[in-house]
Structure formats: structure tokens, C-alpha cells
Design a protein around this motif. Structure first.
Motif, PDB file in Angstrom:
ATOM      1  N   LEU A 225       0.844  -1.230  -0.119  1.00 47.92           N
ATOM      2  CA  LEU A 225      -0.120  -0.119  -0.032  1.00 47.92           C
ATOM      3  C   LEU A 225       0.726   1.464  -0.064  1.00 47.92           C
ATOM      4  N   VAL A 226       1.909   1.166   0.871  1.00 46.60           N
ATOM      5  CA  VAL A 226       2.946   2.420   0.775  1.00 46.60           C
ATOM      6  C   VAL A 226       3.365   2.562  -0.763  1.00 46.60           C
ATOM      7  N   ILE A 227       3.859   1.712  -1.120  1.00 46.17           N
ATOM      8  CA  ILE A 227       4.728   1.809  -2.462  1.00 46.17           C
ATOM      9  C   ILE A 227       3.783   2.098  -3.662  1.00 46.17           C
ATOM     10  N   SER A 228       2.488   1.593  -3.527  1.00 47.66           N
ATOM     11  CA  SER A 228       1.249   1.946  -4.547  1.00 47.66           C
ATOM     12  C   SER A 228       0.855   3.174  -4.332  1.00 47.66           C
ATOM     13  N   GLY A 229       0.654   3.579  -2.919  1.00 47.42           N
ATOM     14  CA  GLY A 229      -0.189   5.064  -2.740  1.00 47.42           C
ATOM     15  C   GLY A 229       0.674   6.143  -2.943  1.00 47.42           C
ATOM     16  N   LEU A 230       1.984   6.169  -2.589  1.00 44.72           N
ATOM     17  CA  LEU A 230       2.864   7.205  -2.333  1.00 44.72           C
ATOM     18  C   LEU A 230       2.977   7.907  -3.640  1.00 44.72           C
ATOM     19  N   PRO A 231       3.087   7.507  -4.928  1.00 39.37           N
ATOM     20  CA  PRO A 231       3.136   8.155  -5.924  1.00 39.37           C
ATOM     21  C   PRO A 231       2.246   9.182  -6.250  1.00 39.37           C
ATOM     22  N   ALA A 232       0.912   8.969  -6.103  1.00 39.33           N
ATOM     23  CA  ALA A 232      -0.365   9.656  -6.369  1.00 39.33           C
ATOM     24  C   ALA A 232      -0.159  10.899  -5.285  1.00 39.33           C
ATOM     25  N   ILE A 233       0.300  10.607  -4.043  1.00 40.69           N
ATOM     26  CA  ILE A 233       0.087  11.844  -2.970  1.00 40.69           C
ATOM     27  C   ILE A 233       1.483  12.777  -3.328  1.00 40.69           C
ATOM     28  N   ARG A 234       2.566  12.163  -4.059  1.00 40.48           N
ATOM     29  CA  ARG A 234       3.600  13.012  -4.417  1.00 40.48           C
ATOM     30  C   ARG A 234       3.349  13.978  -5.468  1.00 40.48           C
ATOM     31  N   LYS A 235       2.384  13.400  -6.536  1.00 35.20           N
ATOM     32  CA  LYS A 235       2.128  14.168  -7.463  1.00 35.20           C
ATOM     33  C   LYS A 235       0.780  15.084  -7.166  1.00 35.20           C
ATOM     34  N   ILE A 236      -0.163  14.856  -6.537  1.00 31.50           N
ATOM     35  CA  ILE A 236      -1.154  15.519  -6.269  1.00 31.50           C
ATOM     36  C   ILE A 236      -0.903  16.627  -4.951  1.00 31.50           C
ATOM     37  N   GLY A 237       0.206  16.138  -3.948  1.00 29.15           N
ATOM     38  CA  GLY A 237       0.547  16.918  -2.894  1.00 29.15           C
ATOM     39  C   GLY A 237      -0.343  16.282  -1.583  1.00 29.15           C
ATOM     40  N   LEU A 238       0.056  16.115  -0.554  1.00 32.08           N
ATOM     41  CA  LEU A 238      -0.368  15.714   0.578  1.00 32.08           C
ATOM     42  C   LEU A 238      -1.634  16.528   1.233  1.00 32.08           C
ATOM     43  N   VAL A 239      -1.372  17.752   1.453  1.00 30.66           N
ATOM     44  CA  VAL A 239      -2.522  18.593   1.658  1.00 30.66           C
ATOM     45  C   VAL A 239      -3.774  18.974   0.901  1.00 30.66           C
ATOM     46  N   PRO A 240      -3.427  19.094  -0.415  1.00 23.17           N
ATOM     47  CA  PRO A 240      -4.262  18.994  -1.326  1.00 23.17           C
ATOM     48  C   PRO A 240      -5.242  17.737  -1.460  1.00 23.17           C
ATOM     49  N   PHE A 241      -4.704  16.766  -1.132  1.00 24.91           N
ATOM     50  CA  PHE A 241      -5.147  15.365  -1.448  1.00 24.91           C
ATOM     51  C   PHE A 241      -6.062  14.984  -0.092  1.00 24.91           C
ATOM     52  N   LEU A 242      -5.693  15.423   1.161  1.00 23.06           N
ATOM     53  CA  LEU A 242      -6.466  15.084   2.082  1.00 23.06           C
ATOM     54  C   LEU A 242      -7.280  16.118   2.527  1.00 23.06           C
ATOM     55  N   SER A 243      -7.055  17.269   2.205  1.00 20.50           N
ATOM     56  CA  SER A 243      -7.941  18.655   2.482  1.00 20.50           C
ATOM     57  C   SER A 243      -9.071  19.155   1.467  1.00 20.50           C
ATOM     58  N   GLY A 244      -8.705  18.573   0.146  1.00 17.61           N
ATOM     59  CA  GLY A 244      -9.380  18.994  -1.066  1.00 17.61           C
ATOM     60  C   GLY A 244     -11.001  18.487  -0.806  1.00 17.61           C
ATOM     61  N   LYS A 245     -11.893  19.229  -1.299  1.00 17.48           N
ATOM     62  CA  LYS A 245     -13.315  19.016  -1.020  1.00 17.48           C
ATOM     63  C   LYS A 245     -14.111  18.523  -2.365  1.00 17.48           C
ATOM     64  N   GLN A 246     -13.125  18.372  -3.403  1.00 19.53           N
ATOM     65  CA  GLN A 246     -13.799  17.869  -4.497  1.00 19.53           C
ATOM     66  C   GLN A 246     -13.073  16.566  -5.138  1.00 19.53           C
ATOM     67  N   TRP A 247     -13.740  15.475  -5.662  1.00 16.33           N
ATOM     68  CA  TRP A 247     -13.293  14.543  -6.120  1.00 16.33           C
ATOM     69  C   TRP A 247     -13.999  14.391  -7.727  1.00 16.33           C
TER      70      TRP A 247
END
Length: 292
Positions: free
Chosen positions: A37-59
Motif C-alpha cells: 500500500l505504501v509503494i502503490s499509494g505514495l506516487p499519487a500523494i507526491r503528484k497531487i500533494g499531501l495537503v490538497p489530497f487530504l483537505s480537498g473537497k472535490q473528487w
């Protein structure tokens, strides 16, 4: 005699080795899942950004300009789990006390079979019944456009966690030594006072473990929740369609690719850490209660 002892020692060593191997396999599976999960999930968090990913209100993962904000999913999962616990734990607790201490053996045997049957029902059946019965009921009673909502998901989850809470709590209450209750009754306490002031405190660690199991079931459920919640990426509201962390992964994984698929793995990573945090917190308070 020496040969018999040697055979017993060899047998104990073999059994000990088997148990050790099985335990290591279980731990290894958890570690493999964590690493994957760490290997598969970190690339998207790096591209999107941790704060925008966790605090963004739109999907909007399939839009021309995709947006990957999972704050609605996180808040919905928190609210749904909390609501299911607030609704299911009191019902399960009082039911367990009644069956363990008050109910006659005949009533208890009949209801215990019903509780066991409730535990064996597949989650998709809960979702189907909720979709056909509960959702129209909520729409009719509360006069809302669609009954598929957070409220429906909370009710379904509360029902689904009842068997775990009831069965484990009954086992914990039955393990309380009878001498405790006899001493309380001898001092003039009523049976009900004895059950709630002696038996329940003595079994509080087991009851807390039942709550932990219930929380795990509520957080990890996907299919039934997806069928009754509406599966829309909205901020949590009691009478609106919502989407949980689990349903967000299930609903899009079959056709996802590229960054969208990586973002779904990131959601799974957040869900995994969320469950670990809840279990660690509950276990901390459980151990603290035992020490006290």
C-alpha cells in the motif's frame, strides 16, 4: 520413561515451531500489505500533494481537469463509524447484559441462534434489504428526494456490528466469577445493581474488545454501505448521498488507470492508516483500563 519424555519434548517442539511459523506468516502478511500500500499509494500523494489530497473537497477523477480531494470521504467515514457506534454499542451492550444475566435459558438459546444467524448473513444481503426497505422508508418518513443517505448507512452499519458486540460481551460477562455477584447480593444489592455495578465493571476489558471489533467491522464495510449511501462524493450530511473511503475505492477501481488508479491506492493507504490509528487508540485505553 525417558523415551516417552523425549517423544513428548519432540512433539512440543514441533507444535511450538508450527505455531511460531503460523504467527510469523500472519505478521508477514500484514507487513506485505503495508509495504504494498505504501509503494502503490505514495506516487499519487507526491503528484497531487499531501495537503490538497487530504483537505480537498472535490473528487472528479475522470474530469478533463481531474481533482483528487478526499476530505468528504474521510469525514463521511468518521461520521458514519461514529454514528454506527453510538447507535449499535448501547443496543448491543444492554442486549448482552440481558441475555447473559437475566434471560431464561430457553429465551437465550433461541435468541443466540438468531444473533449467530445475523453474524453469518453476507454484507450484500444487508445492503439489498437496506436498499429495498430502509431507503424507501427514509424517503417517505423524512420527505427527502432520495433515501440513500448517510442515515441509511449508519443504521445498516449499526445492525451489522451488533453480532460482534453481543457475542463477545456475553462471553466476557459469563467469565466474571460468580463469587463477585454472590458477595454483592449478600451485601443487600439488588440483582440489577449487581449486574451493572459488579459484573459489568469486572468484564469491561472484554466489552471494550467487543467495541473494538465493532469499530473494525464498521470502518471496513464497503458493499452494504455502497448500496444504501448513494455513493456520491458530497460532504457528509444526514439526508444526502455520501461516499465512504471504502466505497470510493470499490466504485472506481475496475475502470481506473494512471493517476486515478494511484489515487485510489492512496485512499486505501489512508483507510489502512485510519484503521490502525483507531485500533491503536482503543487498545491503548484498553490496556490502561486493565492496569487500573
Amino acid at each position: 520413561m525417558k523415551k516417552v519424555k523425549n517423544k513428548k519434548q519432540v512433539l512440543e517442539t514441533v507444535v511450538h515451531g508450527i505455531f511460531l511459523a503460523l504467527g510469523l506468516i500472519a505478521v508477514g502478511c500484514v507487513l506485505l500489505i503495508t509495504v504494498y500500500l505504501v509503494i502503490s499509494g505514495l506516487p499519487a500523494i507526491r503528484k497531487i500533494g499531501l495537503v490538497p489530497f487530504l483537505s480537498g473537497k472535490q473528487w472528479a477523477s475522470t474530469a478533463a481537469e481531474p481533482k483528487f480531494g478526499i476530505l468528504p470521504f474521510i469525514l463521511t467515514s468518521v461520521c458514519g463509524t461514529a454514528g454506527a457506534i453510538l447507535l449499535g454499542v448501547p443496543i448491543g451492550f444492554f442486549t448482552a447484559v440481558y441475555f447473559a444475566k437475566i434471560a431464561s435459558p430457553k429465551v437465550r438459546s433461541i435468541v443466540s441462534m438468531a444473533v449467530s444467524l445475523l453474524a453469518g448473513i453476507p454484507s450484500v444481503v444487508y445492503g439489498l434489504v437496506g436498499m429495498c426497505v430502509l431507503v424507501p422508508f427514509i424517503r417517505k418518513v423524512f420527505h427527502v428526494p432520495d433515501g440513500a443517505s448517510l442515515l441509511a448507512a449508519v443504521i445498516v452499519l449499526a445492525i451489522m456490528i451488533l453480532p460482534s458486540i453481543i457475542n463477545v460481551s456475553i462471553t466476557a460477562l459469563e467469565a466474571v466469577p460468580k463469587e463477585y455477584e454472590d458477595a454483592s447480593l449478600a451485601l443487600g444489592a439488588t440483582p440489577v445493581e449487581t449486574y451493572f455495578r459488579v459484573s459489568v465493571p469486572a468484564a469491561k476489558s472484554g466489552i471494550a474488545a467487543a467495541v473494538v471489533l465493532g469499530v473494525g467491522r464498521a470502518v471496513g464495510e464497503a458493499m452494504a454501505v455502497m448500496m444504501v449511501s448513494g455513493n456520491a462524493a458530497n460532504m457528509p450530511s444526514l439526508f444526502e448521498s455520501v461516499r465512504f473511503l471504502t466505497t470510493a475505492v470499490v466504485s472506481e477501481m475496475s475502470y481506473s488507470e494512471g493517476l486515478q488508479q494511484q489515487a485510489l491506492f492512496s485512499i486505501a493507504l489512508v483507510l489502512f492508516l485510519f484503521i490502525m490509528l483507531i485500533n491503536a487508540t482503543l487498545n491503548f485505553f484498553l490496556k490502561r483500563t486493565k492496569e487500573e
